[in-house]
Design a protein around this motif. Structure first.
Motif, PDB file in Angstrom:
ATOM      1  N   ILE A 121       0.753  -1.008   0.020  1.00 25.74           N
ATOM      2  CA  ILE A 121       0.074  -0.049   0.190  1.00 25.74           C
ATOM      3  C   ILE A 121       0.838   1.210  -0.225  1.00 25.74           C
ATOM      4  CG2 ILE A 121      -1.814   1.388   1.073  1.00 25.74           C
ATOM      5  CD1 ILE A 121      -3.049  -1.176   2.172  1.00 25.74           C
ATOM      6  N   ALA A 122       2.203   1.049   0.704  1.00 28.51           N
ATOM      7  CA  ALA A 122       2.874   2.475   0.242  1.00 28.51           C
ATOM      8  C   ALA A 122       3.541   2.606  -1.147  1.00 28.51           C
ATOM      9  CB  ALA A 122       4.304   2.119   1.506  1.00 28.51           C
ATOM     10  N   HIS A 123       3.597   1.586  -1.796  1.00 22.91           N
ATOM     11  CA  HIS A 123       3.644   1.935  -3.238  1.00 22.91           C
ATOM     12  C   HIS A 123       2.692   2.416  -3.847  1.00 22.91           C
ATOM     13  CE1 HIS A 123       7.834   0.369  -3.955  1.00 22.91           C
ATOM     14  NE2 HIS A 123       7.486  -0.569  -3.048  1.00 22.91           N
ATOM     15  N   ALA A 124       1.511   1.968  -3.540  1.00 20.03           N
ATOM     16  CA  ALA A 124       0.328   2.477  -4.283  1.00 20.03           C
ATOM     17  C   ALA A 124       0.008   3.937  -3.925  1.00 20.03           C
ATOM     18  CB  ALA A 124      -0.945   1.531  -3.688  1.00 20.03           C
ATOM     19  N   GLU A 125       0.360   4.201  -2.563  1.00 15.97           N
ATOM     20  CA  GLU A 125       0.111   5.592  -2.312  1.00 15.97           C
ATOM     21  C   GLU A 125       1.212   6.590  -2.775  1.00 15.97           C
ATOM     22  OE1 GLU A 125      -2.294   6.698  -0.527  1.00 15.97           O
ATOM     23  OE2 GLU A 125      -2.759   4.861   0.654  1.00 15.97           O
ATOM     24  N   SER A 126       2.377   6.109  -3.222  1.00 15.69           N
ATOM     25  CA  SER A 126       3.244   6.917  -4.005  1.00 15.69           C
ATOM     26  C   SER A 126       2.594   7.182  -5.221  1.00 15.69           C
ATOM     27  CB  SER A 126       4.556   6.285  -4.265  1.00 15.69           C
ATOM     28  OG  SER A 126       4.584   5.234  -5.131  1.00 15.69           O
ATOM     29  N   ARG A 127       1.821   6.311  -6.045  1.00 14.93           N
ATOM     30  CA  ARG A 127       1.347   6.438  -7.344  1.00 14.93           C
ATOM     31  C   ARG A 127       0.165   7.653  -7.068  1.00 14.93           C
ATOM     32  NH1 ARG A 127       2.162   1.048  -7.765  1.00 14.93           N
ATOM     33  NH2 ARG A 127      -0.152   0.499  -7.757  1.00 14.93           N
ATOM     34  N   HIS A 128      -0.605   7.290  -6.008  1.00 16.54           N
ATOM     35  CA  HIS A 128      -1.858   8.440  -5.577  1.00 16.54           C
ATOM     36  C   HIS A 128      -1.331   9.551  -5.790  1.00 16.54           C
ATOM     37  CE1 HIS A 128      -3.779   4.452  -3.746  1.00 16.54           C
ATOM     38  NE2 HIS A 128      -3.529   4.279  -4.914  1.00 16.54           N
ATOM     39  N   GLN A 129      -0.156   9.756  -4.826  1.00 17.97           N
ATOM     40  CA  GLN A 129       0.579  11.111  -4.470  1.00 17.97           C
ATOM     41  C   GLN A 129       0.923  11.854  -6.096  1.00 17.97           C
ATOM     42  OE1 GLN A 129       3.593  11.443  -1.850  1.00 17.97           O
ATOM     43  NE2 GLN A 129       3.412  13.650  -1.666  1.00 17.97           N
ATOM     44  N   ALA A 130       1.360  10.993  -6.805  1.00 15.25           N
ATOM     45  CA  ALA A 130       1.700  11.257  -8.250  1.00 15.25           C
ATOM     46  C   ALA A 130       0.576  11.789  -9.066  1.00 15.25           C
ATOM     47  CB  ALA A 130       2.644  10.274  -8.874  1.00 15.25           C
ATOM     48  N   ALA A 131      -0.300  11.326  -8.926  1.00 15.90           N
ATOM     49  CA  ALA A 131      -1.635  11.739  -9.676  1.00 15.90           C
ATOM     50  C   ALA A 131      -1.927  13.096  -9.096  1.00 15.90           C
ATOM     51  CB  ALA A 131      -2.654  10.576  -9.542  1.00 15.90           C
ATOM     52  N   VAL A 132      -2.241  13.086  -7.927  1.00 15.64           N
ATOM     53  CA  VAL A 132      -2.817  14.391  -7.345  1.00 15.64           C
ATOM     54  C   VAL A 132      -1.609  15.375  -7.402  1.00 15.64           C
ATOM     55  CG1 VAL A 132      -3.129  15.478  -5.272  1.00 15.64           C
ATOM     56  CG2 VAL A 132      -3.779  13.151  -5.268  1.00 15.64           C
ATOM     57  N   ARG A 133      -0.390  15.205  -7.541  1.00 10.83           N
ATOM     58  CA  ARG A 133       0.498  16.304  -7.829  1.00 10.83           C
ATOM     59  C   ARG A 133       0.454  16.756  -9.276  1.00 10.83           C
ATOM     60  NH1 ARG A 133       6.051  13.781  -4.848  1.00 10.83           N
ATOM     61  NH2 ARG A 133       5.848  15.214  -3.033  1.00 10.83           N
ATOM     62  N   THR A 134       0.025  15.893 -10.191  1.00 11.18           N
ATOM     63  CA  THR A 134      -0.214  16.087 -11.491  1.00 11.18           C
ATOM     64  C   THR A 134      -1.407  17.195 -11.739  1.00 11.18           C
ATOM     65  OG1 THR A 134       0.496  14.025 -12.401  1.00 11.18           O
ATOM     66  CG2 THR A 134      -0.752  15.450 -13.950  1.00 11.18           C
ATOM     67  N   LEU A 135      -2.516  16.947 -10.956  1.00 12.68           N
ATOM     68  CA  LEU A 135      -3.415  17.845 -10.708  1.00 12.68           C
ATOM     69  C   LEU A 135      -3.250  19.135 -10.425  1.00 12.68           C
ATOM     70  CD1 LEU A 135      -6.371  15.591  -9.538  1.00 12.68           C
ATOM     71  CD2 LEU A 135      -6.207  16.369 -11.876  1.00 12.68           C
ATOM     72  N   LEU A 136      -2.259  19.165  -9.312  1.00 14.71           N
ATOM     73  CA  LEU A 136      -1.887  20.524  -8.763  1.00 14.71           C
ATOM     74  C   LEU A 136      -1.265  21.165  -9.829  1.00 14.71           C
ATOM     75  CD1 LEU A 136      -0.563  19.355  -5.241  1.00 14.71           C
ATOM     76  CD2 LEU A 136      -2.663  20.404  -5.746  1.00 14.71           C
ATOM     77  N   GLN A 137      -0.298  20.515 -10.772  1.00 12.40           N
ATOM     78  CA  GLN A 137       0.447  21.287 -11.709  1.00 12.40           C
ATOM     79  C   GLN A 137      -0.516  21.705 -12.618  1.00 12.40           C
ATOM     80  OE1 GLN A 137       3.110  18.650 -13.529  1.00 12.40           O
ATOM     81  NE2 GLN A 137       3.891  20.350 -15.214  1.00 12.40           N
ATOM     82  N   ARG A 138      -1.702  21.172 -13.050  1.00  6.90           N
ATOM     83  CA  ARG A 138      -2.497  21.222 -14.080  1.00  6.90           C
ATOM     84  C   ARG A 138      -3.231  22.522 -13.627  1.00  6.90           C
ATOM     85  NH1 ARG A 138      -6.985  17.203 -16.583  1.00  6.90           N
ATOM     86  NH2 ARG A 138      -5.010  16.872 -18.143  1.00  6.90           N
ATOM     87  N   TYR A 139      -3.741  22.755 -12.431  1.00  4.80           N
ATOM     88  CA  TYR A 139      -4.437  23.827 -12.064  1.00  4.80           C
ATOM     89  C   TYR A 139      -3.660  24.757 -11.292  1.00  4.80           C
ATOM     90  CZ  TYR A 139      -8.743  21.235 -12.827  1.00  4.80           C
ATOM     91  OH  TYR A 139      -9.630  20.508 -13.758  1.00  4.80           O
ATOM     92  N   GLY A 140      -2.450  24.841 -11.460  1.00  6.27           N
ATOM     93  CA  GLY A 140      -1.625  25.976 -10.855  1.00  6.27           C
ATOM     94  C   GLY A 140      -1.662  26.038  -9.470  1.00  6.27           C
ATOM     95  N   ILE A 141      -1.641  25.049  -8.845  1.00  5.16           N
ATOM     96  CA  ILE A 141      -1.739  25.124  -7.302  1.00  5.16           C
ATOM     97  C   ILE A 141      -0.322  24.827  -6.638  1.00  5.16           C
ATOM     98  CG2 ILE A 141      -2.923  24.193  -5.368  1.00  5.16           C
ATOM     99  CD1 ILE A 141      -5.319  23.508  -7.160  1.00  5.16           C
ATOM    100  N   THR A 142      -0.264  25.358  -5.726  1.00  2.63           N
ATOM    101  CA  THR A 142       1.423  25.333  -5.018  1.00  2.63           C
ATOM    102  C   THR A 142       1.139  23.757  -4.447  1.00  2.63           C
ATOM    103  OG1 THR A 142       1.838  27.525  -4.718  1.00  2.63           O
ATOM    104  CG2 THR A 142       3.090  26.046  -3.387  1.00  2.63           C
ATOM    105  N   ASP A 143       2.237  22.953  -4.668  1.00  7.86           N
ATOM    106  CA  ASP A 143       2.210  21.447  -3.762  1.00  7.86           C
ATOM    107  C   ASP A 143       2.833  21.692  -2.445  1.00  7.86           C
ATOM    108  OD1 ASP A 143       2.487  19.074  -3.115  1.00  7.86           O
ATOM    109  OD2 ASP A 143       3.879  18.556  -4.839  1.00  7.86           O
ATOM    110  N   PRO A 144       2.028  21.533  -1.417  1.00 12.91           N
ATOM    111  CA  PRO A 144       2.368  21.872  -0.170  1.00 12.91           C
ATOM    112  C   PRO A 144       3.653  20.807   0.282  1.00 12.91           C
ATOM    113  CG  PRO A 144       0.256  20.734  -0.040  1.00 12.91           C
ATOM    114  CD  PRO A 144       0.664  21.121  -1.540  1.00 12.91           C
ATOM    115  N   THR A 145       3.519  19.446  -0.608  1.00 12.52           N
ATOM    116  CA  THR A 145       4.554  18.522  -0.017  1.00 12.52           C
ATOM    117  C   THR A 145       5.731  18.622  -0.752  1.00 12.52           C
ATOM    118  OG1 THR A 145       3.698  17.005  -1.912  1.00 12.52           O
ATOM    119  CG2 THR A 145       2.441  16.960   0.196  1.00 12.52           C
ATOM    120  N   ALA A 146       6.068  19.582  -1.574  1.00 16.56           N
ATOM    121  CA  ALA A 146       7.182  19.602  -2.498  1.00 16.56           C
ATOM    122  C   ALA A 146       8.368  19.754  -1.529  1.00 16.56           C
ATOM    123  CB  ALA A 146       7.177  20.775  -3.437  1.00 16.56           C
TER     124      ALA A 146
END
Length: 227
Positions: A121-146
């Motif tokens: 599930i840790a590996h799965a969560e890394s992919r989930h985080q990557a998907a959310v980060r892609t959305l952040l980039q798409r909508y011009g939102i600062t990534d708080p986890t960067a």
């Protein structure tokens, strides 16, 4: 100290998550072999797994753990961008922190306990985080986890939550499983609330897939806790 026998059996292949032309590199884990049936040899395939054969712990096809053949599902390809309110943008940023919290907790527990469910599930969560980060980039939102190391959060409340949950899971593997269940229940509630009133197709699709994954993760932790 946990042994390396189960961790050594993890099969990692190169994979990609795509969001409307934006690609994010991510690992893809094989669902067969030592991780197929989970802790019980009597586990059966999940008939609800979409598009392929899933394991008995809901980590077959989809965001959970990738399909049984080891390929990584692209999520979501070609989904249209929509419009987000200020509140919805803030919620999306918080989702990145929640995915990081889950990943960092499970990775810490995987290093401490000899239970492959945490590796999975840790590996799965890394992919989930990557998907959310892609959305952040798409909508011009600062990534708080960067640029935040494992177990570190810029938000004080999130940091306190992580520290508390990590401490709760340290006494025993059973305690860590309980933490995993709580994290997934909280994620399910947050995702359902975030979807209310949401119209952006790409964000809706990601939230829907994350919700399915969290439900499967909750099932996995619950069954491991019952061993």
């Amino acid at each position: 100290m946990r042994t390396i026998t189960r961790r050594a059996a993890i099969l990692v292949a190169a994979g990609t998550l795509g969001l409307g032309g934006l690609a994010v590199a991510a690992p893809a884990l094989a669902g067969d072999g030592p991780f197929g049936p989970g802790p019980s040899s009597t586990a059966t395939a999940d008939p609800g797994a979409r598009g392929g054969v899933g394991s008995g712990y809901g980590m077959g096809f989809g965001y959970g753990m990738g399909p049984a053949n080891g390929a990584c599902r692209r999520l979501p390809v070609g989904a249209r961008q929509g419009t987000l309110s200020t509140a919805q943008k803030a919620t999306l940023a918080s989702m990145a922190q929640e995915e990081k919290l889950a990943h960092d907790l499970y990775a810490a527990f995987a290093a401490r306990y000899d239970a492959v469910v945490f590796d999975h599930i840790a590996h799965a969560e890394s992919r989930h985080q990557a998907a959310v980060r892609t959305l952040l980039q798409r909508y011009g939102i600062t990534d708080p986890t960067a640029n935040q190391p494992a177990g570190t959060f810029a938000d004080e409340t999130m940091q306190a939550t992580y520290d508390r949950l990590l401490a709760q899971g340290r006494p025993s593997q059973a305690a860590a499983m309980a933490v995993g269940q709580q994290v997934e229940r909280d994620d399910i509630a947050a995702l359902k609330a975030a979807a209310d009133g949401l119209t952006a197709p790409d964000v809706k699709q990601v939230y829907t897939d994350l919700l399915v994954a969290s439900q499967r993760h909750l099932t996995a932790f619950t069954r491991w806790a019952a061993r």
